[in-house]
Design a protein around this motif. Structure first.
Motif, PDB file in Angstrom:
ATOM      1  N   ALA A 176       0.833  -1.207   0.000  1.00 13.88           N
ATOM      2  CA  ALA A 176       0.000   0.000   0.000  1.00 13.88           C
ATOM      3  C   ALA A 176       0.866   1.255   0.000  1.00 13.88           C
ATOM      4  O   ALA A 176       0.543   2.239  -0.677  1.00 13.88           O
ATOM      5  N   ALA A 177       1.985   1.220   0.738  1.00 11.78           N
ATOM      6  CA  ALA A 177       2.901   2.363   0.758  1.00 11.78           C
ATOM      7  C   ALA A 177       3.520   2.561  -0.623  1.00 11.78           C
ATOM      8  O   ALA A 177       3.598   3.697  -1.119  1.00 11.78           O
ATOM      9  N   THR A 178       3.944   1.469  -1.257  1.00 17.01           N
ATOM     10  CA  THR A 178       4.523   1.555  -2.601  1.00 17.01           C
ATOM     11  C   THR A 178       3.505   2.118  -3.585  1.00 17.01           C
ATOM     12  O   THR A 178       3.839   2.964  -4.421  1.00 17.01           O
ATOM     13  N   LYS A 179       2.271   1.682  -3.484  1.00 20.31           N
ATOM     14  CA  LYS A 179       1.211   2.178  -4.365  1.00 20.31           C
ATOM     15  C   LYS A 179       1.019   3.690  -4.169  1.00 20.31           C
ATOM     16  O   LYS A 179       0.851   4.435  -5.143  1.00 20.31           O
ATOM     17  N   LEU A 180       1.073   4.142  -2.918  1.00 19.01           N
ATOM     18  CA  LEU A 180       0.920   5.569  -2.625  1.00 19.01           C
ATOM     19  C   LEU A 180       2.104   6.372  -3.172  1.00 19.01           C
ATOM     20  O   LEU A 180       1.919   7.439  -3.770  1.00 19.01           O
ATOM     21  N   TYR A 181       3.327   5.851  -2.997  1.00 17.07           N
ATOM     22  CA  TYR A 181       4.504   6.515  -3.569  1.00 17.07           C
ATOM     23  C   TYR A 181       4.375   6.614  -5.088  1.00 17.07           C
ATOM     24  O   TYR A 181       4.687   7.642  -5.686  1.00 17.07           O
ATOM     25  N   ASP A 182       3.926   5.531  -5.719  1.00 19.02           N
ATOM     26  CA  ASP A 182       3.764   5.529  -7.177  1.00 19.02           C
ATOM     27  C   ASP A 182       2.737   6.556  -7.621  1.00 19.02           C
ATOM     28  O   ASP A 182       2.940   7.264  -8.615  1.00 19.02           O
ATOM     29  N   GLU A 183       1.617   6.638  -6.884  1.00 17.39           N
ATOM     30  CA  GLU A 183       0.590   7.622  -7.230  1.00 17.39           C
ATOM     31  C   GLU A 183       1.143   9.041  -7.106  1.00 17.39           C
ATOM     32  O   GLU A 183       0.909   9.887  -7.967  1.00 17.39           O
ATOM     33  N   MET A 184       1.892   9.299  -6.043  1.00 16.96           N
ATOM     34  CA  MET A 184       2.486  10.633  -5.881  1.00 16.96           C
ATOM     35  C   MET A 184       3.475  10.920  -7.010  1.00 16.96           C
ATOM     36  O   MET A 184       3.586  12.064  -7.458  1.00 16.96           O
ATOM     37  N   GLY A 185       4.157   9.898  -7.476  1.00 16.53           N
ATOM     38  CA  GLY A 185       5.073  10.068  -8.601  1.00 16.53           C
ATOM     39  C   GLY A 185       4.362  10.473  -9.874  1.00 16.53           C
ATOM     40  O   GLY A 185       4.948  11.132 -10.737  1.00 16.53           O
ATOM     41  N   GLU A 186       3.104  10.091 -10.019  1.00 14.94           N
ATOM     42  CA  GLU A 186       2.314  10.500 -11.180  1.00 14.94           C
ATOM     43  C   GLU A 186       1.707  11.891 -10.985  1.00 14.94           C
ATOM     44  O   GLU A 186       1.517  12.627 -11.940  1.00 14.94           O
ATOM     45  N   ILE A 187       1.398  12.240  -9.749  1.00 11.17           N
ATOM     46  CA  ILE A 187       0.799  13.548  -9.454  1.00 11.17           C
ATOM     47  C   ILE A 187       1.843  14.657  -9.528  1.00 11.17           C
ATOM     48  O   ILE A 187       1.601  15.719 -10.098  1.00 11.17           O
ATOM     49  N   VAL A 188       3.019  14.411  -8.964  1.00 14.38           N
ATOM     50  CA  VAL A 188       4.089  15.406  -8.963  1.00 14.38           C
ATOM     51  C   VAL A 188       4.904  15.202 -10.237  1.00 14.38           C
ATOM     52  O   VAL A 188       5.606  14.214 -10.376  1.00 14.38           O
ATOM     53  N   VAL A 189       4.788  16.157 -11.155  1.00 18.49           N
ATOM     54  CA  VAL A 189       5.438  15.985 -12.454  1.00 18.49           C
ATOM     55  C   VAL A 189       6.853  16.561 -12.496  1.00 18.49           C
ATOM     56  O   VAL A 189       7.638  16.215 -13.376  1.00 18.49           O
ATOM     57  N   ARG A 190       7.172  17.436 -11.518  1.00 16.03           N
ATOM     58  CA  ARG A 190       8.503  18.043 -11.520  1.00 16.03           C
ATOM     59  C   ARG A 190       8.796  18.582 -10.122  1.00 16.03           C
ATOM     60  O   ARG A 190       7.919  19.117  -9.456  1.00 16.03           O
ATOM     61  N   THR A 191      10.049  18.399  -9.682  1.00 13.69           N
ATOM     62  CA  THR A 191      10.461  18.937  -8.387  1.00 13.69           C
ATOM     63  C   THR A 191      11.821  19.610  -8.522  1.00 13.69           C
ATOM     64  O   THR A 191      12.581  19.336  -9.457  1.00 13.69           O
ATOM     65  N   LYS A 192      12.080  20.473  -7.576  1.00  9.47           N
ATOM     66  CA  LYS A 192      13.405  21.082  -7.455  1.00  9.47           C
ATOM     67  C   LYS A 192      13.625  21.321  -5.972  1.00  9.47           C
ATOM     68  O   LYS A 192      12.728  21.779  -5.271  1.00  9.47           O
ATOM     69  N   SER A 193      14.813  20.998  -5.483  1.00 13.20           N
ATOM     70  CA  SER A 193      15.150  21.266  -4.090  1.00 13.20           C
ATOM     71  C   SER A 193      16.371  22.159  -4.028  1.00 13.20           C
ATOM     72  O   SER A 193      17.322  21.989  -4.793  1.00 13.20           O
ATOM     73  N   VAL A 194      16.303  23.113  -3.126  1.00 17.80           N
ATOM     74  CA  VAL A 194      17.464  23.930  -2.784  1.00 17.80           C
ATOM     75  C   VAL A 194      17.604  23.847  -1.269  1.00 17.80           C
ATOM     76  O   VAL A 194      16.651  23.542  -0.560  1.00 17.80           O
ATOM     77  N   TYR A 195      18.808  24.108  -0.791  1.00 20.80           N
ATOM     78  CA  TYR A 195      19.095  23.959   0.637  1.00 20.80           C
ATOM     79  C   TYR A 195      19.599  25.280   1.193  1.00 20.80           C
ATOM     80  O   TYR A 195      20.320  26.011   0.520  1.00 20.80           O
ATOM     81  N   SER A 196      19.189  25.570   2.416  1.00 17.04           N
ATOM     82  CA  SER A 196      19.579  26.811   3.063  1.00 17.04           C
ATOM     83  C   SER A 196      19.815  26.557   4.538  1.00 17.04           C
ATOM     84  O   SER A 196      19.444  25.499   5.062  1.00 17.04           O
ATOM     85  N   HIS A 197      20.438  27.527   5.200  1.00 14.60           N
ATOM     86  CA  HIS A 197      20.538  27.468   6.653  1.00 14.60           C
ATOM     87  C   HIS A 197      20.451  28.878   7.216  1.00 14.60           C
ATOM     88  O   HIS A 197      20.722  29.860   6.527  1.00 14.60           O
ATOM     89  N   THR A 198      20.045  28.939   8.462  1.00 15.47           N
ATOM     90  CA  THR A 198      19.907  30.220   9.142  1.00 15.47           C
ATOM     91  C   THR A 198      21.264  30.657   9.676  1.00 15.47           C
ATOM     92  O   THR A 198      22.165  29.843   9.862  1.00 15.47           O
ATOM     93  N   HIS A 199      21.389  31.932   9.925  1.00 12.52           N
ATOM     94  CA  HIS A 199      22.549  32.493  10.608  1.00 12.52           C
ATOM     95  C   HIS A 199      22.043  33.109  11.896  1.00 12.52           C
ATOM     96  O   HIS A 199      21.422  34.164  11.864  1.00 12.52           O
ATOM     97  N   PRO A 200      22.292  32.451  13.026  1.00 12.70           N
ATOM     98  CA  PRO A 200      21.794  32.996  14.291  1.00 12.70           C
ATOM     99  C   PRO A 200      22.434  34.325  14.638  1.00 12.70           C
ATOM    100  O   PRO A 200      23.464  34.663  14.206  1.00 12.70           O
TER     101      PRO A 200
END
Length: 142
Positions: free
Chosen positions: A118-142
């Motif tokens: 069921a988890a694999t099926k849900l991951y697969d469905e999300m893979g069809e719903i999300v057609v493109r992603t991009k990630s960038v990374y940041s951090h705070t400066h206290p």
């Protein structure tokens, strides 16, 4: 005149080069590291994406002890959604594939949906719903 400008520039360069050495003596303040994940959804799939997130993924994050995620529905730009997510171990999360956070999330999701299949099926469905992603990374400066 030019000589005065050159001397001033040289003095400024020497002063600025000393700043990092002085800063190294100060204790480091903890930083918060974020993954800023942008998502582009298939047309007409907004409601289903939201249903999966609210019904399965957010409860799995909570059960796994991961920080909450605020969903930003973007009004402008090339993506539909922005999800800023705190990375509890910072960039150390990249030290291994499928680290403890990912494993804890997956185990919690399996428990919520009832099985690995069921988890694999849900991951697969999300893979069809999300057609493109991009990630960038940041951090705070206290």
């Amino acid at each position: 005149m030019i000589r005065k400008i050159l001397i001033s520039a040289a003095a400024a360069t020497i002063a600025f080069s000393a700043v990092p050495a002085a800063a190294q003596d100060q204790p480091q303040q903890p930083r918060t590291t974020y993954e800023l994940r942008f998502l582009d959804l298939a047309p007409g799939k907004d409601d289903r994406w939201n249903e999966i997130i609210e019904t399965y993924f957010m409860p799995a994050r909570k059960a796994a002890g991961l920080p909450d995620v605020t969903i930003h529905w973007l009004v402008t730009g090339d993506y539909d959604i922005l999800m800023p997510m705190v990375m509890p171990r910072g960039m150390a999360a990249f030290d291994e594939h499928g680290g403890p956070e990912r494993r804890a999330f997956h185990q919690a999701l399996v428990k919520i949906v009832g099985s690995e299949e069921a988890a694999t099926k849900l991951y697969d469905e999300m893979g069809e719903i999300v057609v493109r992603t991009k990630s960038v990374y940041s951090h705070t400066h206290p």
